[in-house]
Design an enzyme around this catalytic site. Structure first.
Site, short mmCIF file in Angstrom:
data_model
loop_
_atom_site.label_atom_id
_atom_site.label_comp_id
_atom_site.label_asym_id
_atom_site.label_seq_id
_atom_site.Cartn_x
_atom_site.Cartn_y
_atom_site.Cartn_z
N LYS A 283 -4.43 -11.73 6.08
CA LYS A 283 -3.19 -11.61 5.28
C LYS A 283 -2.23 -12.73 5.72
O LYS A 283 -2.02 -12.93 6.90
CB LYS A 283 -2.56 -10.24 5.54
CG LYS A 283 -1.48 -9.86 4.57
CD LYS A 283 -1.26 -8.33 4.56
CE LYS A 283 -0.33 -7.92 3.43
NZ LYS A 283 -0.24 -6.46 3.30
N GLU A 358 0.56 9.74 0.73
CA GLU A 358 1.77 10.54 0.61
C GLU A 358 1.47 12.03 0.45
O GLU A 358 2.21 12.87 0.99
CB GLU A 358 2.59 10.06 -0.59
CG GLU A 358 3.28 8.71 -0.38
CD GLU A 358 2.38 7.52 -0.63
OE1 GLU A 358 1.21 7.73 -0.99
OE2 GLU A 358 2.84 6.38 -0.45
N ARG A 386 3.86 11.27 -6.47
CA ARG A 386 2.41 11.52 -6.24
C ARG A 386 2.21 12.80 -5.42
O ARG A 386 1.18 13.43 -5.46
CB ARG A 386 1.84 10.32 -5.53
CG ARG A 386 0.45 10.49 -5.00
CD ARG A 386 -0.13 9.20 -4.57
NE ARG A 386 -0.59 8.40 -5.72
CZ ARG A 386 -1.33 7.31 -5.62
NH1 ARG A 386 -1.67 6.87 -4.43
NH2 ARG A 386 -1.71 6.64 -6.68
C1 LIG Z 1 1.07 5.23 -3.43
C2 LIG Z 1 1.67 3.98 -2.83
N1 LIG Z 1 2.33 4.05 -1.66
C3 LIG Z 1 2.90 2.96 -1.11
C4 LIG Z 1 2.82 1.75 -1.76
C5 LIG Z 1 3.55 0.55 -1.20
N2 LIG Z 1 2.62 -0.53 -0.87
C6 LIG Z 1 2.51 -1.57 -1.65
S1 LIG Z 1 1.40 -2.67 -1.06
C7 LIG Z 1 1.10 -1.70 0.31
C8 LIG Z 1 0.12 -2.12 1.35
C9 LIG Z 1 -1.23 -2.30 0.72
O1 LIG Z 1 -2.18 -2.62 1.73
P1 LIG Z 1 -3.62 -3.09 1.24
O2 LIG Z 1 -4.14 -2.15 0.21
O3 LIG Z 1 -4.42 -3.25 2.46
O4 LIG Z 1 -3.36 -4.48 0.49
P2 LIG Z 1 -2.95 -5.88 1.18
O5 LIG Z 1 -1.47 -6.05 0.89
O6 LIG Z 1 -3.26 -5.80 2.63
O7 LIG Z 1 -3.80 -6.90 0.46
C10 LIG Z 1 1.85 -0.56 0.25
C11 LIG Z 1 1.85 0.51 1.30
C12 LIG Z 1 2.13 1.70 -2.99
N3 LIG Z 1 2.07 0.56 -3.72
N4 LIG Z 1 1.57 2.82 -3.49
MG LIG Z 2 -4.71 -4.83 3.69
#
Ligand SMILES: Cc1ncc(C[n+]2csc(CCOP(=O)(O)OP(=O)(O)O)c2C)c(N)n1
Ligand SMILES: [Mg+2]
Ligand SMILES: CC(=O)[C@@H](O)[C@H](O)COP(=O)(O)O
Length: 617
Positions: A283, A358, A386
Site C-alpha cells: 500500500k 461492524e 449495516r
Molecule cells: C463497511 C465498511 N466499513 C468501513 C469502511 C471504511 N474503509 C474504507 S477503505 C477501508 C480499508 C480497506 O482495506 P482493504 O480492503 O484492505 O483495501 P486497501 O485500502 O488496503 O486496498 C475501510 C475500513 C468501508 N468502506 N466499509
Molecule cells: Mg488492504
C-alpha cells in the site's frame, strides 16, 4: 508520455514489459499529483498499491465484456485511467464531477458503486450465477477484494456460497496487509509471515514455472506442488481455509509483477471454477511519504484535525476512561479517523479493532456490556446502517448500555451517495430504550459522552459531523436529557439539530430583522425529545425543524407528530404549522457538504425563507 496513449484497455495489450513498467511509474506520478492537489481529497495508498494489478487485469480480461468488480472501489483510480477517464480526475469527488469510486453512469466498465466493504464476492457470485444461466453470455467475472475487506462477514458468506455452488468467479485477494491500520485477524497473521519472506514468493514461483514446463503433465505437477507443500502450506498459507470452502486457491503472487500476475490470471481462467488468486501488494508503493506512513500508508490524505467534533470525542473519551476503568473502545478497522489512536496510547489494551466487521463489533459490544464492561463503539454513521439489526436486537432488546459514537453523521460529500450518514437518527430512534444525542459544539460532545456513560438503562448514541466544532462558553452547554433554549420569541420556533443549530440562529437573526420574533432551541437529545421543547414549540404559530439527516422518520417528523398531539384540541386555525427541513433522499450525490445543505435550504437563508412561507409573509 505513454499515459496519454492509453484510452482503452486494448491499448495496454500492445505494450512490452518495459513499457508497462514505464506506464506504471507514470500512473503513480499522476495519482500522487492528482490526490495531493485535489480540493476534495482522495485515496492515495490503495491506488498506488493497485497499479500493476489493474494493468494485468485489463490485459488478461476484456472489460466491459468481462466483468471487473472492485470491493469498496476506492482503489479503482487506475481502472478509471485505463478506461478512458484520465481527464476526469480534474473533477475528482467534486459536485457534478467524477466519482472517487466506480460509477455506472460514468462508464460501462463500472458495475458496483456501493463503497461499503466486503460486498464484492456476493456481487461476483450473483453475476457468475447469471452467466451460468440460460441468459449467460460467457462473460468472465473477476472481483478484487482487499485483505481488510476480507475481514467483513459478508465476504465469508459469499465465499461459502461460491464454493458450494461452483459458480465460476475469480476472486483477487489484494493483500497489502492493511486496512487503514494493519489488518487484524488470523488469516492476516498467517499470511503476513509470507510478506516478511518474499524469497518464499519468488522461490515458489520458480518451482511452479519449472514444473509447468514438463510436457503434458506440467500443469498437474504444478497444482500437485500445492499438495507437496501441504505441511508448509498449512503453516504459511490460507489454502486450506479457502479450499475447505470449495474455492481453489493460488498464490501468493507478487502483485507488482505484471508478467507474473498475467500468468497467474490466465491459469485461473483455465481452471474454470471458483478460485482465489492471492496477490501481495504494498500500500502506497512508489511514493516515499506513503510507504513510510505507519499509521495508514496514506490511505487517504486526510488526518484527524484539532478542533473537530472527532477531536472533542478523543479528548473526552480519554478523560472519561481515566475514571471509568470499565470503558473500552471498539473500532472497525478505522482507529485513526475515528479518533481512537490517542485513546489506545493513553489506555493501552482498552481499544479493540475488530476489522471491517461492524455487525460483529456491535454484538460483541453487547457481550462486553453483559460482561460488565462499558463498550464505546466508534463508527462512521453510514457504516452503522449495516449493523442496525445488531443494534436493535443484540443491544436494544437486551437493554445493554452500549454507547455508539457516530462520526461523519450527516452529509459527508466527497465520498458520494453511499457514505452520507443520514440514516442513523431515523434507524436508532426506532430502537426501544435508545437515547440519541446530537452535539452542537466541542464542549457538548464532552458533556454528552459523560451523560451517556451515566445512562445504564439501555443504549445511547452520540452523532456528529465531519466538521470543525464551535467552541462555546460553559453557559452554552446543556446537561442530562434536557434541551437548551437559545432564544425566546413568539412568532416562529426554530429547532436546530447538531450542526444545523447555527443555521437556525442565523435564520432567527434574518427573521428578527423583518420584525418576526423567534425562539431557537438546541434539542441536544434528539430522541426522546425533551417534553419542555415540544410544549414550548407548540405555543408558536410556526415551527421549523432543521436536521442533517433523512427527513422522513427523523427528528422533525417526531417533533411534528408530538406538537400535533398537543394542539389536537385546538381549532385548526390555531394549530402550529410545522415545517420539517431535512435531507429528502438517502442517495444524495457527492459535493461539498455545506453547498449541498444550502441547496437543500438547510442554511440560515433557507430556513428563514421556509418560516416566511409558513407565516404567509
Ligand atoms: C463497511 C465498511 N466499513 C468501513 C469502511 C471504511 N474503509 C474504507 S477503505 C477501508 C480499508 C480497506 O482495506 P482493504 O480492503 O484492505 O483495501 P486497501 O485500502 O488496503 O486496498 C475501510 C475500513 C468501508 N468502506 N466499509
Ligand atoms: Mg488492504
Ligand atoms: C473508502 C474510505 O476510506 C471511506 O471510508 C472514506 O473515504 C473515509 O473518508 P473520511 O475519513 O475522509 O471521512
Amino acid at each position: 508520455m505513454l499515459l496519454d496513449r492509453i484510452s482503452c484497455p486494448a491499448d495496454l495489450r500492445r505494450l512490452t514489459p518495459d513499457q508497462l513498467d514505464e506506464l506504471s511509474a507514470e500512473i503513480r506520478e499522476f495519482i500522487v499529483e492528482v490526490v495531493s492537489t485535489s480540493t476534495s481529497g482522495g485515496h492515495l495508498g490503495s491506488n498506488l498499491g493497485a497499479v500493476e494489478l489493474t494493468l494485468a487485469l485489463h490485459r488478461v480480461f476484456d472489460s466491459p465484456r468481462d466483468i471487473l468488480l472492485w470491493d469498496i472501489g476506492h482503489q479503482a483510480y487506475v481502472h478509471k485511467i485505463v478506461t478512458g477517464r484520465l481527464r476526469g480526475f480534474e473533477t475528482l469527488r467534486q459536485a457534478d464531477g467524477m466519482s472517487g469510486y466506480p460509477c455506472r453512469a460514468e462508464s460501462e466498465h463500472d458495475w458496483v458503486e456501493n463503497s461499503h466493504a466486503s460486498t464484492i464476492i456476493s456481487y461476483a457470485h450473483g453475476l457468475a450465477t447469471a452467466q451460468a444461466s440460460d441468459q449467460g453470455e460467457g462473460r468472465r467475472v473477476v472481483a478484487v477484494i482487499g485483505d481488510g475487506a476480507m475481514t467483513g462477514g459478508m465476504a465469508y458468506e459469499a465465499l461459502n456460497n461460491l464454493g458450494a455452488s461452483g459458480s465460476k468467479a475469480i476472486i483477487i485477494l489484494n493483500d497489502n496487509g492493511r486496512s487503514y491500520a494493519p489488518t487484524v485477524g488470523r488469516m492476516a497473521e498467517t499470511v503476513s509471515r509470507l510478506r516478511v519472506d518474499p524469497r518464499y514468493v519468488r522461490q515458489r514461483a520458480k518451482v511452479e514455472d519449472g514444473l509447468r514446463k514438463v510436457p503434458y503433465v506440467g500443469d498437474h505437477l504444478a497444482w500437485g506442488m500445492h499438495g507437496a507443500l501441504a505441511g508448509m502450506r498449512e503453516m504459511l498459507e490460507p489454502t486450506a481455509f479457502f479450499e475447505s470452502l470449495g474455492v481453489k486457491y493460488t498464490g501468493p503472487i507478487d502483485g507488482h509483477d505484471v508478467v507474473g500476475l498475467e500468468k497467474a490470471l490466465r491459469h485461473a481462467v483455465e481452471l474454470d471454477e471458483p478460485i482465489v488468486v492471492h496477490v501481495l501488494t504494498d500500500k502506497g508503493k512508489g511514493y516515499g511519504p506513503a510507504e513510510q506512513d505507519d499509521v495508514k500508508r496514506m490511505h487517504d490524505i486526510g488526518a484527524p484535525k484539532p478542533g473537530t467534533y472527532t477531536a472533542a470525542f478523543t479528548e473526552a473519551l480519554i478523560k472519561e476512561a481515566e475514571n471509568r476503568l470499565e470503558v473500552v473502545a471498539i473500532t472497525a478497522a478505522m482507529p485513526d479517523s475515528t479518533g481512537l489512536l490517542p485513546f489506545a496510547e493513553a489506555h493501552p489494551g482498552r481499544m479493540v479493532d475488530v476489522g471491517i466487521a461492524e455487525q460483529h463489533a456491535v454484538t460483541s459490544a453487547a457481550g462486553m456490556a453483559m460482561g460488565g464492561l462499558r463498550p464505546v463503539v466508534a463508527l462512521y454513521s453510514t457504516f452503522l446502517s449495516r449493523a442496525f439489526d445488531q443494534a436493535n436486537l443484540d443491544v436494544g432488546l437486551h437493554g445493554q448500555p452500549v454507547v455508539f459514537c457516530l462520526d461523519r453523521a450527516g452529509i459527508t460529500g466527497d465520498d458520494g451517495p453511499s457514505h452520507h450518514g443520514v440514516l442513523d437518527m431515523v434507524l436508532l430512534s426506532k430502537v426501544p430504550g435508545m437515547t440519541i444525542f446530537a452535539p452542537s459544539s466541542y464542549q457538548e460532545v464532552q458533556q454528552m459522552l459523560h451523560d451517556a456513560l451515566e445512562i445504564t438503562s439501555g443504549p445511547v448514541a452520540i452523532r456528529w459531523s465531519k466538521t470543525a466544532a464551535p467552541h462555546v462558553d460553559e453557559a452554552e452547554v446543556g446537561s442530562g436529557l434536557t434541551a437548551r433554549k437559545v432564544a425566546t420569541g413568539t412568532d416562529v420556533c426554530l429547532v436546530g439539530v447538531g450542526k444545523i443549530l447555527p443555521a437556525c440562529i442565523e435564520a432567527a437573526e434574518l427573521l428578527e430583522a423583518d420584525g418576526i420574533s423567534c425562539t431557537v432551541w438546541d434539542p441536544r437529545v434528539v430522541h426522546p425529545l425533551d417534553p419542555a421543547l415540544v410544549v414550548d414549540a407548540a405555543s408558536h404559530p410556526v415551527v421549523i425543524s432543521g436536521e442533517d439527516g433523512y427527513r422522513d422518520g427523523g427528528v422533525g417528523a417526531t417533533l411534528a407528530d408530538q406538537v400535533a398531539d398537543i394542539a389536537l384540541e385546538r381549532p385548526a386555525a390555531e394549530r402550529p404549522a410545522v415545517r420539517v427541513c431535512g435531507i429528502p433522499t438517502t442517495y444524495l450525490d457527492q459535493g461539498k457538504p455545506d453547498a449541498i445543505l444550502s441547496a437543500l435550504g438547510l442554511d440560515g437563508p433557507g430556513l428563514a425563507a421556509e418560516a416566511r412561507r409558513a407565516l404567509g409573509r
